[in-house]
Design a protein around this motif. Structure first.
Motif, PDB file in Angstrom:
ATOM      1  N   VAL A  40     -45.317  27.433 -27.140  1.00 58.07           N
ATOM      2  CA  VAL A  40     -46.009  26.579 -26.533  1.00 58.07           C
ATOM      3  C   VAL A  40     -44.779  25.735 -25.493  1.00 58.07           C
ATOM      4  CG1 VAL A  40     -47.669  24.556 -26.362  1.00 58.07           C
ATOM      5  CG2 VAL A  40     -48.054  26.310 -27.754  1.00 58.07           C
ATOM      6  N   ASN A  41     -45.022  25.656 -24.436  1.00 53.57           N
ATOM      7  CA  ASN A  41     -43.839  24.878 -23.552  1.00 53.57           C
ATOM      8  C   ASN A  41     -44.370  23.814 -22.910  1.00 53.57           C
ATOM      9  OD1 ASN A  41     -41.757  27.069 -24.180  1.00 53.57           O
ATOM     10  ND2 ASN A  41     -43.173  28.399 -23.226  1.00 53.57           N
ATOM     11  N   MET A  42     -43.650  22.599 -22.856  1.00 55.49           N
ATOM     12  CA  MET A  42     -44.065  21.634 -22.178  1.00 55.49           C
ATOM     13  C   MET A  42     -42.743  21.047 -21.278  1.00 55.49           C
ATOM     14  SD  MET A  42     -45.545  17.702 -23.084  1.00 55.49           S
ATOM     15  CE  MET A  42     -43.910  16.976 -23.616  1.00 55.49           C
ATOM     16  N   TYR A  43     -43.019  21.111 -19.832  1.00 52.66           N
ATOM     17  CA  TYR A  43     -41.993  20.874 -18.884  1.00 52.66           C
ATOM     18  C   TYR A  43     -41.782  19.305 -18.676  1.00 52.66           C
ATOM     19  CZ  TYR A  43     -42.085  25.610 -18.792  1.00 52.66           C
ATOM     20  OH  TYR A  43     -42.229  27.047 -18.932  1.00 52.66           O
ATOM     21  N   ARG A  44     -40.812  19.059 -18.073  1.00 48.03           N
ATOM     22  CA  ARG A  44     -40.583  17.794 -17.679  1.00 48.03           C
ATOM     23  C   ARG A  44     -41.290  17.028 -16.560  1.00 48.03           C
ATOM     24  NH1 ARG A  44     -34.177  16.740 -17.595  1.00 48.03           N
ATOM     25  NH2 ARG A  44     -34.687  15.564 -15.913  1.00 48.03           N
ATOM     26  N   ALA A  45     -41.793  15.953 -16.758  1.00 46.20           N
ATOM     27  CA  ALA A  45     -42.330  15.266 -15.611  1.00 46.20           C
ATOM     28  C   ALA A  45     -41.716  15.106 -14.231  1.00 46.20           C
ATOM     29  CB  ALA A  45     -42.970  13.928 -16.189  1.00 46.20           C
ATOM     30  N   ASP A  46     -40.386  14.848 -14.492  1.00 43.62           N
ATOM     31  CA  ASP A  46     -39.530  14.507 -13.129  1.00 43.62           C
ATOM     32  C   ASP A  46     -39.054  15.843 -12.752  1.00 43.62           C
ATOM     33  OD1 ASP A  46     -37.685  15.114 -15.272  1.00 43.62           O
ATOM     34  OD2 ASP A  46     -36.418  13.890 -14.587  1.00 43.62           O
ATOM     35  N   ASP A  47     -39.223  16.773 -13.419  1.00 43.24           N
ATOM     36  CA  ASP A  47     -38.772  18.452 -12.904  1.00 43.24           C
ATOM     37  C   ASP A  47     -39.614  19.450 -13.527  1.00 43.24           C
ATOM     38  OD1 ASP A  47     -37.652  20.940 -12.023  1.00 43.24           O
ATOM     39  OD2 ASP A  47     -35.614  20.385 -13.052  1.00 43.24           O
ATOM     40  N   PRO A  48     -40.985  19.786 -13.015  1.00 41.98           N
ATOM     41  CA  PRO A  48     -41.784  20.764 -13.648  1.00 41.98           C
ATOM     42  C   PRO A  48     -41.416  22.105 -13.893  1.00 41.98           C
ATOM     43  CG  PRO A  48     -42.541  20.086 -11.567  1.00 41.98           C
ATOM     44  CD  PRO A  48     -41.235  19.197 -11.648  1.00 41.98           C
ATOM     45  N   ASP A  49     -40.044  22.299 -13.458  1.00 38.47           N
ATOM     46  CA  ASP A  49     -39.423  23.661 -13.790  1.00 38.47           C
ATOM     47  C   ASP A  49     -38.480  23.614 -15.082  1.00 38.47           C
ATOM     48  OD1 ASP A  49     -40.761  25.189 -11.571  1.00 38.47           O
ATOM     49  OD2 ASP A  49     -39.438  24.408 -10.072  1.00 38.47           O
ATOM     50  N   SER A  50     -38.319  22.658 -15.458  1.00 40.71           N
ATOM     51  CA  SER A  50     -37.169  22.411 -16.539  1.00 40.71           C
ATOM     52  C   SER A  50     -38.046  22.220 -17.704  1.00 40.71           C
ATOM     53  CB  SER A  50     -36.398  21.107 -16.178  1.00 40.71           C
ATOM     54  OG  SER A  50     -35.777  20.839 -17.365  1.00 40.71           O
ATOM     55  N   CYS A  51     -37.809  23.186 -18.997  1.00 40.35           N
ATOM     56  CA  CYS A  51     -38.624  22.833 -20.004  1.00 40.35           C
ATOM     57  C   CYS A  51     -37.866  21.721 -20.888  1.00 40.35           C
ATOM     58  CB  CYS A  51     -38.456  24.233 -20.869  1.00 40.35           C
ATOM     59  SG  CYS A  51     -39.488  24.333 -22.313  1.00 40.35           S
ATOM     60  N   ALA A  52     -38.935  20.750 -21.259  1.00 39.00           N
ATOM     61  CA  ALA A  52     -38.461  19.651 -22.220  1.00 39.00           C
ATOM     62  C   ALA A  52     -38.722  20.030 -23.434  1.00 39.00           C
ATOM     63  CB  ALA A  52     -39.286  18.424 -21.697  1.00 39.00           C
ATOM     64  N   HIS A  53     -39.760  20.598 -24.132  1.00 37.37           N
ATOM     65  CA  HIS A  53     -40.052  21.106 -25.340  1.00 37.37           C
ATOM     66  C   HIS A  53     -40.462  22.449 -25.498  1.00 37.37           C
ATOM     67  CE1 HIS A  53     -39.508  16.692 -26.756  1.00 37.37           C
ATOM     68  NE2 HIS A  53     -40.350  16.531 -25.584  1.00 37.37           N
ATOM     69  N   SER A  54     -40.128  23.293 -26.537  1.00 41.40           N
ATOM     70  CA  SER A  54     -40.721  24.510 -26.652  1.00 41.40           C
ATOM     71  C   SER A  54     -40.879  24.651 -28.208  1.00 41.40           C
ATOM     72  CB  SER A  54     -39.799  25.458 -26.383  1.00 41.40           C
ATOM     73  OG  SER A  54     -40.188  26.922 -26.432  1.00 41.40           O
ATOM     74  N   LEU A  55     -42.341  25.265 -28.590  1.00 40.28           N
ATOM     75  CA  LEU A  55     -42.625  25.393 -29.996  1.00 40.28           C
ATOM     76  C   LEU A  55     -43.125  26.784 -30.352  1.00 40.28           C
ATOM     77  CD1 LEU A  55     -43.351  23.998 -32.727  1.00 40.28           C
ATOM     78  CD2 LEU A  55     -45.548  23.248 -31.522  1.00 40.28           C
ATOM     79  N   ARG A  56     -42.493  27.187 -31.198  1.00 41.76           N
ATOM     80  CA  ARG A  56     -42.975  28.718 -31.458  1.00 41.76           C
ATOM     81  C   ARG A  56     -43.992  28.923 -32.536  1.00 41.76           C
ATOM     82  NH1 ARG A  56     -40.776  34.105 -30.195  1.00 41.76           N
ATOM     83  NH2 ARG A  56     -42.116  35.640 -31.069  1.00 41.76           N
ATOM     84  N   LEU A  57     -44.936  29.455 -32.327  1.00 39.44           N
ATOM     85  CA  LEU A  57     -46.066  29.465 -33.630  1.00 39.44           C
ATOM     86  C   LEU A  57     -46.466  30.804 -33.970  1.00 39.44           C
ATOM     87  CD1 LEU A  57     -48.708  27.132 -31.895  1.00 39.44           C
ATOM     88  CD2 LEU A  57     -47.201  26.405 -33.609  1.00 39.44           C
ATOM     89  N   THR A  58     -46.699  31.120 -35.429  1.00 40.39           N
ATOM     90  CA  THR A  58     -46.860  32.300 -35.687  1.00 40.39           C
ATOM     91  C   THR A  58     -48.616  32.660 -35.353  1.00 40.39           C
ATOM     92  OG1 THR A  58     -48.060  31.505 -37.729  1.00 40.39           O
ATOM     93  CG2 THR A  58     -45.639  32.039 -37.934  1.00 40.39           C
ATOM     94  N   SER A  59     -48.971  33.700 -35.619  1.00 39.79           N
ATOM     95  CA  SER A  59     -50.543  34.043 -35.053  1.00 39.79           C
ATOM     96  C   SER A  59     -51.350  33.059 -35.790  1.00 39.79           C
ATOM     97  CB  SER A  59     -50.567  35.392 -35.417  1.00 39.79           C
ATOM     98  OG  SER A  59     -51.920  35.749 -35.011  1.00 39.79           O
ATOM     99  N   SER A  60     -51.235  32.938 -37.292  1.00 36.56           N
ATOM    100  CA  SER A  60     -52.199  32.065 -37.829  1.00 36.56           C
ATOM    101  C   SER A  60     -51.928  30.563 -37.298  1.00 36.56           C
ATOM    102  CB  SER A  60     -52.029  32.233 -39.331  1.00 36.56           C
ATOM    103  OG  SER A  60     -50.693  31.905 -39.711  1.00 36.56           O
ATOM    104  N   GLU A  61     -50.973  30.230 -37.171  1.00 34.61           N
ATOM    105  CA  GLU A  61     -50.496  28.438 -36.576  1.00 34.61           C
ATOM    106  C   GLU A  61     -51.174  28.463 -35.450  1.00 34.61           C
ATOM    107  OE1 GLU A  61     -46.336  27.641 -38.837  1.00 34.61           O
ATOM    108  OE2 GLU A  61     -46.287  28.794 -36.756  1.00 34.61           O
ATOM    109  N   ALA A  62     -51.145  29.417 -34.374  1.00 29.65           N
ATOM    110  CA  ALA A  62     -51.732  29.236 -33.200  1.00 29.65           C
ATOM    111  C   ALA A  62     -53.199  29.360 -33.364  1.00 29.65           C
ATOM    112  CB  ALA A  62     -51.500  30.559 -32.444  1.00 29.65           C
TER     113      ALA A  62
END
Length: 161
Positions: A40-62
């Motif tokens: 799951v990736n959330m991008y910066r508000a001031d630059d929608p092409d720049s990833c601010a946060h990224s979170l990797r989830l297992t299948s069961s976590e998802a």
């Protein structure tokens, strides 16, 4: 308000990336990896092409996150939800429950919670609209309908955490 548009982009050898722009104009993406995991990736508000946060989830976590975001999607106990705010959920009576062997009316579930027991599943049998004198047994599964809060209160009465 129109439904948000979800764009799917195949990622050869990886999976599929799903992109969404929220009503607040935030760019989110989910990469569905071939192994069942998700990023799951959330991008910066001031630059929608720049990833601010990224979170990797297992299948069961998802799967758990899906349940939290939209309970009707995968939750094994949640049966149905409507725009009216009603849910129907399966709640099991444990063999060690204080309600094992007692009649349904003793619970005063509808009076206390506003939720109703509309059916009881016992082994391979379904008992629709059980009367207040219906005797519960450990292993019974009650089908309870009400608001989310009412069904949660009913589960608490039955002793499920």
């Amino acid at each position: 308000m129109s439904a948000p548009r979800l764009r799917a982009t195949p990622l050869p050898g990886i999976g599929v990336q799903y992109d969404l722009e929220t009503r607040e104009h935030r760019h989110l993406s989910v990469v569905a990896h071939r192994d069942g995991s998700r990023t799951v990736n959330m991008y910066r508000a001031d630059d929608p092409d720049s990833c601010a946060h990224s979170l990797r989830l297992t299948s069961s976590e998802a799967g758990s996150l899906i349940d939290a975001l939209k309970p009707s999607h995968h939750s094994p106990s949640l049966l149905y939800t409507t725009d009216l705010g009603l849910v129907a959920e399966r709640i099991e009576v444990a063999a060690t429950s204080r309600w094992n062997g007692r009649v349904l009316g003793d619970m005063r579930m509808r009076t206390e919670t506003g939720a109703s027991v509309v059916a009881v599943l016992r082994r391979a049998e379904a008992i629709p609209s059980p009367a207040p004198d219906f005797r519960l047994a450990g292993g019974d599964t009650l089908i309870v309908v009400g608001t989310r809060e009412g069904v949660d209160a009913a589960a608490a009465i039955l002793g499920r955490e």
